[in-house]
Write a protein that holds these residues in place. Structure first.
Motif, PDB file in Angstrom:
ATOM      1  N   ALA A 111       0.822  -1.351  -0.150  1.00  0.00           N
ATOM      2  CA  ALA A 111      -0.071   0.066   0.021  1.00  0.00           C
ATOM      3  C   ALA A 111       0.832   1.311   0.086  1.00  0.00           C
ATOM      4  O   ALA A 111       0.361   2.315  -0.465  1.00  0.00           O
ATOM      5  N   THR A 112       2.102   1.170   0.459  1.00  0.00           N
ATOM      6  CA  THR A 112       2.850   2.433   0.803  1.00  0.00           C
ATOM      7  C   THR A 112       4.166   2.251  -0.278  1.00  0.00           C
ATOM      8  O   THR A 112       4.891   3.028  -0.022  1.00  0.00           O
ATOM      9  N   ALA A 113       4.197   1.265  -0.705  1.00  0.00           N
ATOM     10  CA  ALA A 113       5.529   0.901  -1.732  1.00  0.00           C
ATOM     11  C   ALA A 113       5.829   2.060  -2.566  1.00  0.00           C
ATOM     12  O   ALA A 113       7.105   2.517  -2.823  1.00  0.00           O
ATOM     13  N   GLY A 114       4.751   2.808  -2.956  1.00  0.00           N
ATOM     14  CA  GLY A 114       5.041   3.855  -4.020  1.00  0.00           C
ATOM     15  C   GLY A 114       5.011   5.169  -3.598  1.00  0.00           C
ATOM     16  O   GLY A 114       4.940   6.039  -4.320  1.00  0.00           O
ATOM     17  N   LEU A 115       5.131   5.300  -2.088  1.00  0.00           N
ATOM     18  CA  LEU A 115       4.742   6.462  -1.658  1.00  0.00           C
ATOM     19  C   LEU A 115       6.044   7.360  -1.611  1.00  0.00           C
ATOM     20  O   LEU A 115       7.155   7.148  -1.388  1.00  0.00           O
ATOM     21  N   PRO A 116       5.723   8.553  -2.274  1.00  0.00           N
ATOM     22  CA  PRO A 116       6.909   9.474  -2.436  1.00  0.00           C
ATOM     23  C   PRO A 116       7.599  10.019  -1.383  1.00  0.00           C
ATOM     24  O   PRO A 116       7.023  10.365  -0.355  1.00  0.00           O
ATOM     25  N   VAL A 117       8.809   9.757  -1.035  1.00  0.00           N
ATOM     26  CA  VAL A 117       9.469  10.106   0.237  1.00  0.00           C
ATOM     27  C   VAL A 117      10.811  11.038  -0.013  1.00  0.00           C
ATOM     28  O   VAL A 117      11.563  10.774  -0.804  1.00  0.00           O
ATOM     29  N   ILE A 118      10.955  12.022   0.552  1.00  0.00           N
ATOM     30  CA  ILE A 118      12.201  12.954   0.632  1.00  0.00           C
ATOM     31  C   ILE A 118      12.634  12.795   2.189  1.00  0.00           C
ATOM     32  O   ILE A 118      11.953  13.233   2.966  1.00  0.00           O
ATOM     33  N   MET A 119      13.874  12.499   2.001  1.00  0.00           N
ATOM     34  CA  MET A 119      14.479  12.477   3.456  1.00  0.00           C
ATOM     35  C   MET A 119      15.194  13.633   3.817  1.00  0.00           C
ATOM     36  O   MET A 119      15.839  14.293   2.903  1.00  0.00           O
ATOM     37  N   LEU A 120      15.133  14.185   4.993  1.00  0.00           N
ATOM     38  CA  LEU A 120      15.730  15.293   5.471  1.00  0.00           C
ATOM     39  C   LEU A 120      17.180  14.649   6.463  1.00  0.00           C
ATOM     40  O   LEU A 120      16.813  14.074   7.156  1.00  0.00           O
ATOM     41  N   LEU A 130       8.217  -1.075  -6.065  1.00  0.00           N
ATOM     42  CA  LEU A 130       8.848  -0.183  -6.644  1.00  0.00           C
ATOM     43  C   LEU A 130       8.524   1.070  -6.216  1.00  0.00           C
ATOM     44  O   LEU A 130       7.358   1.559  -6.069  1.00  0.00           O
ATOM     45  N   GLY A 131       9.321   2.172  -5.889  1.00  0.00           N
ATOM     46  CA  GLY A 131       9.176   3.592  -5.436  1.00  0.00           C
ATOM     47  C   GLY A 131       8.661   4.251  -6.677  1.00  0.00           C
ATOM     48  O   GLY A 131       8.846   3.652  -7.899  1.00  0.00           O
ATOM     49  N   PRO A 132       8.237   5.261  -6.469  1.00  0.00           N
ATOM     50  CA  PRO A 132       7.799   6.222  -7.752  1.00  0.00           C
ATOM     51  C   PRO A 132       8.903   6.364  -8.606  1.00  0.00           C
ATOM     52  O   PRO A 132       8.597   6.284  -9.930  1.00  0.00           O
ATOM     53  N   THR A 133      10.129   6.659  -8.197  1.00  0.00           N
ATOM     54  CA  THR A 133      11.098   6.903  -9.286  1.00  0.00           C
ATOM     55  C   THR A 133      11.458   5.718  -9.847  1.00  0.00           C
ATOM     56  O   THR A 133      11.518   5.591 -11.410  1.00  0.00           O
ATOM     57  N   GLU A 134      11.459   4.525  -9.434  1.00  0.00           N
ATOM     58  CA  GLU A 134      11.681   3.282 -10.150  1.00  0.00           C
ATOM     59  C   GLU A 134      10.718   2.809 -10.919  1.00  0.00           C
ATOM     60  O   GLU A 134      10.806   2.278 -12.092  1.00  0.00           O
ATOM     61  N   PHE A 135       9.360   3.218 -10.410  1.00  0.00           N
ATOM     62  CA  PHE A 135       8.188   2.934 -11.377  1.00  0.00           C
ATOM     63  C   PHE A 135       8.197   3.777 -12.528  1.00  0.00           C
ATOM     64  O   PHE A 135       8.040   3.285 -13.693  1.00  0.00           O
ATOM     65  N   ARG A 136       8.593   5.071 -12.370  1.00  0.00           N
ATOM     66  CA  ARG A 136       8.545   5.876 -13.653  1.00  0.00           C
ATOM     67  C   ARG A 136       9.738   5.453 -14.361  1.00  0.00           C
ATOM     68  O   ARG A 136       9.619   5.600 -15.749  1.00  0.00           O
ATOM     69  N   HIS A 183      19.198   4.484  -8.703  1.00  0.00           N
ATOM     70  CA  HIS A 183      17.898   3.952  -8.909  1.00  0.00           C
ATOM     71  C   HIS A 183      17.860   2.958  -9.863  1.00  0.00           C
ATOM     72  O   HIS A 183      16.874   1.950  -9.687  1.00  0.00           O
ATOM     73  N   ILE A 184      18.886   2.648 -10.917  1.00  0.00           N
ATOM     74  CA  ILE A 184      18.890   1.448 -11.640  1.00  0.00           C
ATOM     75  C   ILE A 184      19.096   0.417 -10.792  1.00  0.00           C
ATOM     76  O   ILE A 184      18.613  -0.768 -10.887  1.00  0.00           O
ATOM     77  N   LEU A 185      20.008   0.489  -9.783  1.00  0.00           N
ATOM     78  CA  LEU A 185      20.243  -0.776  -9.059  1.00  0.00           C
ATOM     79  C   LEU A 185      18.920  -1.172  -8.242  1.00  0.00           C
ATOM     80  O   LEU A 185      18.969  -2.284  -8.253  1.00  0.00           O
ATOM     81  N   ARG A 186      18.278   0.031  -7.636  1.00  0.00           N
ATOM     82  CA  ARG A 186      17.233  -0.325  -6.900  1.00  0.00           C
ATOM     83  C   ARG A 186      15.973  -1.031  -7.806  1.00  0.00           C
ATOM     84  O   ARG A 186      15.427  -2.029  -7.313  1.00  0.00           O
ATOM     85  N   LEU A 187      15.710  -0.649  -9.024  1.00  0.00           N
ATOM     86  CA  LEU A 187      14.967  -0.977 -10.066  1.00  0.00           C
ATOM     87  C   LEU A 187      15.379  -2.552 -10.360  1.00  0.00           C
ATOM     88  O   LEU A 187      14.533  -3.328 -10.310  1.00  0.00           O
ATOM     89  N   ARG A 188      16.653  -2.655 -10.450  1.00  0.00           N
ATOM     90  CA  ARG A 188      17.014  -4.254 -10.622  1.00  0.00           C
ATOM     91  C   ARG A 188      16.701  -5.137  -9.450  1.00  0.00           C
ATOM     92  O   ARG A 188      16.226  -6.233  -9.710  1.00  0.00           O
TER      93      ARG A 188
END
Ligand code: CA
Length: 239
Positions: free
Chosen positions: A81-90, A163-169, A206-211
């Motif tokens: 449910a939250t795998a694709g939730l956009p996250v920016i870390m501070l 997949l996160g949103p960036t990997e999905f895209r 991100h390619i590594l994460r996508l793989r």
């Protein structure tokens, strides 16, 4: 004048931070830009708020009491449910290795404290655009991978892909052009947009994460690394 989100679509941002002064500063600036703002002071509260009312984006502090931002991010990515939730870390850590770790753990982007609010707002807008709801364009298929664009769900051999949103895209873009080799800069333009400065090596992370997200045990790697050129969605002849 900065472009404000339209009143009909005011994205909701959850601030997860334990420093009251920083929360007020962020809330003030985000609301001024037309965003709706929620806040959580620790990791547990963040997870329950997200379960109750999923935000459009999470600003997640790395250093939190009891549960670190890294752990919160890990848990978010683990749940469909939250795998694709956009996250920016501070992060207060200027170390390169820590920034890469934030991305590696599943954050989509990171901002190092102290940050300029304008820079953070640009990152938020860019990420919301990347994750944004586009008109439904049906389903993409490559090999045993299926991408449902409207539902923003990806699967391989019937298994849900986290997949996160960036990997999905990234995957969506590569699946629209199977077999074609893209340079890192081309992928940055297509996936991140041209108006934001991102290091080309971020693409590698991100390619590594996508793989990792795509390739299950015993499954062929469908992303081909082309030395000195870039990446392509392809099946190696040997696979
Ligand atoms: Ca903190």
């Amino acid at each position: 004048m900065p472009e404000a989100p339209s009143a009909t679509a005011r994205p909701r941002i959850l601030i997860v931070e334990d420093e009251a002064a920083l929360i007020s500063m962020l809330r003030y600036n985000l609301e001024k830009q037309g965003f709706r703002v929620d806040e959580a002071a620790d990791g547990q509260e963040a997870l329950s708020r997200i379960a109750e009312a999923p935000p459009d984006l999470v600003l997640l502090d790395w250093m939190l009491p009891t549960m670190s931002g890294i752990e919160v991010c890990r848990q978010l990515r683990r749940r469909p449910a939250t795998a694709g939730l956009p996250v920016i870390m501070l992060t207060a850590r200027a170390e390169d290795a820590d920034a890469v770790r934030a991305l590696d753990i599943g954050a989509d982007d990171y901002v190092t404290k102290p940050f300029a609010i304008a820079a953070l707002l640009a990152r938020i807008r860019a990420l919301l655009r990347r994750a944004g709801t586009r008109p439904a364009k049906g389903t993409l298929r490559f090999h045993d991978i299926t991408l449902d664009i409207a539902a923003r769900r990806a699967s391989r051999a019937g298994r849900f892909l986290h997949l996160g949103p960036t990997e999905f895209r990234l995957l969506e873009f590569l699946m629209q052009h199977p077999g074609r080799v893209f340079a890192r800069e081309e992928l940055l333009d297509a996936v991140w947009g041209q108006d934001i400065h991102v290091e080309p090596r971020t693409v590698d992370v991100h390619i590594l994460r996508l793989r990792r997200g795509l390739n299950g045990e015993g499954e062929a790697d469908v992303i081909r690394t082309v030395r000195a050129a870039g990446y392509a969605l392809d099946l190696e002849p040997s696979a």
